[in-house]
Design a protein around this motif. Structure first.
Motif, PDB file in Angstrom:
ATOM      1  N   UNK A   1      59.406-106.132  44.912  1.00 23.18           N
ATOM      2  CA  UNK A   1      59.648-107.399  44.941  1.00 23.18           C
ATOM      3  C   UNK A   1      58.746-107.920  46.144  1.00 23.18           C
ATOM      4  N   UNK A   2      57.730-108.754  46.057  1.00 19.06           N
ATOM      5  CA  UNK A   2      56.819-109.342  46.998  1.00 19.06           C
ATOM      6  C   UNK A   2      57.552-110.628  47.682  1.00 19.06           C
ATOM      7  N   UNK A   3      57.352-110.838  48.803  1.00 22.61           N
ATOM      8  CA  UNK A   3      57.736-112.247  49.276  1.00 22.61           C
ATOM      9  C   UNK A   3      56.593-112.629  49.960  1.00 22.61           C
ATOM     10  N   UNK A   4      56.005-113.961  49.579  1.00 18.06           N
ATOM     11  CA  UNK A   4      54.766-114.512  49.906  1.00 18.06           C
ATOM     12  C   UNK A   4      55.358-116.019  50.556  1.00 18.06           C
ATOM     13  N   UNK A   5      54.932-116.084  51.934  1.00 16.39           N
ATOM     14  CA  UNK A   5      55.228-117.403  52.590  1.00 16.39           C
ATOM     15  C   UNK A   5      54.216-118.486  51.922  1.00 16.39           C
ATOM     16  N   UNK A   6      54.844-119.528  52.073  1.00 17.90           N
ATOM     17  CA  UNK A   6      53.807-120.726  51.285  1.00 17.90           C
ATOM     18  C   UNK A   6      52.658-120.811  52.330  1.00 17.90           C
ATOM     19  N   UNK A  40      45.244-116.122  48.597  1.00 14.81           N
ATOM     20  CA  UNK A  40      46.446-115.513  48.321  1.00 14.81           C
ATOM     21  C   UNK A  40      46.450-114.784  46.923  1.00 14.81           C
ATOM     22  N   UNK A  41      45.956-115.678  45.922  1.00 13.95           N
ATOM     23  CA  UNK A  41      46.076-115.327  44.629  1.00 13.95           C
ATOM     24  C   UNK A  41      45.104-114.068  44.470  1.00 13.95           C
ATOM     25  N   UNK A  42      43.843-114.126  45.147  1.00 17.27           N
ATOM     26  CA  UNK A  42      43.107-113.087  44.922  1.00 17.27           C
ATOM     27  C   UNK A  42      43.361-111.759  45.476  1.00 17.27           C
ATOM     28  N   UNK A  43      44.154-112.029  46.573  1.00 14.32           N
ATOM     29  CA  UNK A  43      44.884-110.921  47.403  1.00 14.32           C
ATOM     30  C   UNK A  43      46.221-110.217  46.371  1.00 14.32           C
ATOM     31  N   UNK A  44      46.545-110.974  45.508  1.00 13.49           N
ATOM     32  CA  UNK A  44      47.483-110.600  44.711  1.00 13.49           C
ATOM     33  C   UNK A  44      47.059-109.754  43.179  1.00 13.49           C
ATOM     34  N   UNK A  45      45.742-110.293  42.928  1.00  9.55           N
ATOM     35  CA  UNK A  45      44.966-109.679  41.772  1.00  9.55           C
ATOM     36  C   UNK A  45      45.160-108.351  42.046  1.00  9.55           C
ATOM     37  N   UNK A  46      45.672-107.537  40.686  1.00  8.22           N
ATOM     38  CA  UNK A  46      45.650-106.038  40.852  1.00  8.22           C
ATOM     39  C   UNK A  46      46.902-105.578  41.256  1.00  8.22           C
ATOM     40  N   UNK A  47      47.863-106.305  41.808  1.00  6.71           N
ATOM     41  CA  UNK A  47      48.973-105.767  42.255  1.00  6.71           C
ATOM     42  C   UNK A  47      50.178-105.636  41.238  1.00  6.71           C
ATOM     43  N   UNK A  48      49.986-106.094  40.061  1.00  8.40           N
ATOM     44  CA  UNK A  48      50.850-105.799  39.128  1.00  8.40           C
ATOM     45  C   UNK A  48      51.965-106.905  39.036  1.00  8.40           C
ATOM     46  N   UNK A  49      51.543-108.163  39.809  1.00  3.31           N
ATOM     47  CA  UNK A  49      52.586-109.329  39.810  1.00  3.31           C
ATOM     48  C   UNK A  49      52.554-109.853  38.395  1.00  3.31           C
ATOM     49  N   UNK A  50      53.876-110.007  37.907  1.00  2.00           N
ATOM     50  CA  UNK A  50      53.714-110.595  36.346  1.00  2.00           C
ATOM     51  C   UNK A  50      54.716-111.733  36.282  1.00  2.00           C
ATOM     52  N   UNK A 144      57.632-106.245  39.571  1.00  2.00           N
ATOM     53  CA  UNK A 144      56.389-107.153  39.589  1.00  2.00           C
ATOM     54  C   UNK A 144      56.647-108.798  39.587  1.00  2.00           C
ATOM     55  N   UNK A 145      57.537-108.946  40.544  1.00  2.00           N
ATOM     56  CA  UNK A 145      57.855-110.311  40.677  1.00  2.00           C
ATOM     57  C   UNK A 145      57.465-110.744  42.372  1.00  2.00           C
ATOM     58  N   UNK A 146      56.879-111.723  42.422  1.00  2.00           N
ATOM     59  CA  UNK A 146      56.560-112.477  43.650  1.00  2.00           C
ATOM     60  C   UNK A 146      57.495-113.571  43.841  1.00  2.00           C
ATOM     61  N   UNK A 167      52.428-111.842  53.490  1.00  2.00           N
ATOM     62  CA  UNK A 167      53.296-111.438  52.306  1.00  2.00           C
ATOM     63  C   UNK A 167      53.898-110.091  52.856  1.00  2.00           C
ATOM     64  N   UNK A 168      55.348-109.789  52.424  1.00  2.00           N
ATOM     65  CA  UNK A 168      56.053-108.793  52.793  1.00  2.00           C
ATOM     66  C   UNK A 168      56.625-107.921  51.592  1.00  2.00           C
ATOM     67  N   UNK A 169      56.623-106.923  51.494  1.00  2.00           N
ATOM     68  CA  UNK A 169      57.281-106.194  50.508  1.00  2.00           C
ATOM     69  C   UNK A 169      58.774-106.149  50.875  1.00  2.00           C
ATOM     70  N   UNK A 170      59.562-106.461  49.759  1.00  2.00           N
ATOM     71  CA  UNK A 170      61.057-106.529  49.880  1.00  2.00           C
ATOM     72  C   UNK A 170      61.584-105.157  49.332  1.00  2.00           C
ATOM     73  N   UNK A 171      62.198-104.201  49.936  1.00  2.00           N
ATOM     74  CA  UNK A 171      62.771-102.920  49.275  1.00  2.00           C
ATOM     75  C   UNK A 171      64.262-103.322  49.057  1.00  2.00           C
ATOM     76  N   UNK A 172      64.608-103.322  47.783  1.00  2.00           N
ATOM     77  CA  UNK A 172      65.907-103.535  47.242  1.00  2.00           C
ATOM     78  C   UNK A 172      66.654-102.200  47.160  1.00  2.00           C
ATOM     79  N   UNK A 173      66.188-101.150  47.533  1.00  2.00           N
ATOM     80  CA  UNK A 173      66.790 -99.714  47.351  1.00  2.00           C
ATOM     81  C   UNK A 173      67.499 -99.277  48.684  1.00  2.00           C
TER      82      UNK A 173
END
Length: 183
Positions: A1-6, A40-50, A144-146, A167-173
């Motif tokens: 999961x990716x956390x994105x600040x506004x 930010x949208x351009x940075x997320x392109x190709x990162x698998x966010x759905x 695949x969620x931001x 943006x920060x990757x949130x590791x839920x494991x």
């Protein structure tokens, strides 16, 4: 999961320059903020966010809407990832107002007055963050969620302070960082 600040809001500009709360409730993005959201949208392109989850504040919904438009993503409103109620910008807009501004989004599960009534305690923020982390851990599409959220919420769950559209990757494991307990 990716956390994105506004992206940058009108409140951010005034507070950043003066360190005094300017009294702007639920501020919109600035023109610079709109450009940041597009970048930010351009940075997320190709990162698998759905899919995007977004806090119900205007600044997060605007940021998410720009990202969603550019990447063709659906948005779900998630009140658990809202900012800690502490400043004027943390006074939200009624659900009916938001539904009028974003008729394509579902606000049915959002109370009309969904934001805090007083300054939210650290314990309350931690409890809300724990609820979200539990919910996120059960999401089959979490990788695949931001999530478009806020400085305080992101700091609480990751221990990291990020600037607008950081943006920060949130590791839920693995367990939440020690900073979350001290937020």
């Amino acid at each position: 999961m990716l956390l994105l600040r506004h992206a940058q809001s009108e409140w951010n500009v005034h507070f950043g320059a003066t360190r005094v709360d300017p009294g702007i409730f639920d501020p919109p993005l600035t023109e610079e903020g709109e450009a940041q959201a597009l970048a930010a949208a351009q940075e997320l392109r190709g990162k698998g966010i759905r899919r995007l989850l977004a806090s119900p504040y205007r600044r997060t919904l605007q940021t998410a809407s720009i990202v969603a438009r550019e990447l063709g993503l659906p948005i779900a409103v998630e009140p658990l990832v809202r900012e800690r109620c502490a400043f004027s910008c943390d006074q939200g807009s009624p659900a009916s107002t938001l539904a009028g501004l974003w008729p394509e989004l579902d606000f049915a599960g959002l109370e009309e007055r969904w934001w805090g009534k007083v300054v939210e305690s650290t314990e309350s923020l931690r409890a809300r963050a724990d609820l979200f982390l539990g919910k996120a851990a059960r999401m089959v599409d979490r990788d695949t969620t931001a999530v478009v959220s806020h400085w305080g919420f992101i700091r609480c769950v990751t221990g990291q302070e990020v600037g607008n559209t950081g943006a920060v990757r949130l590791r839920l494991d693995r367990p939440a960082p020690a900073q979350m307990r001290n937020a």
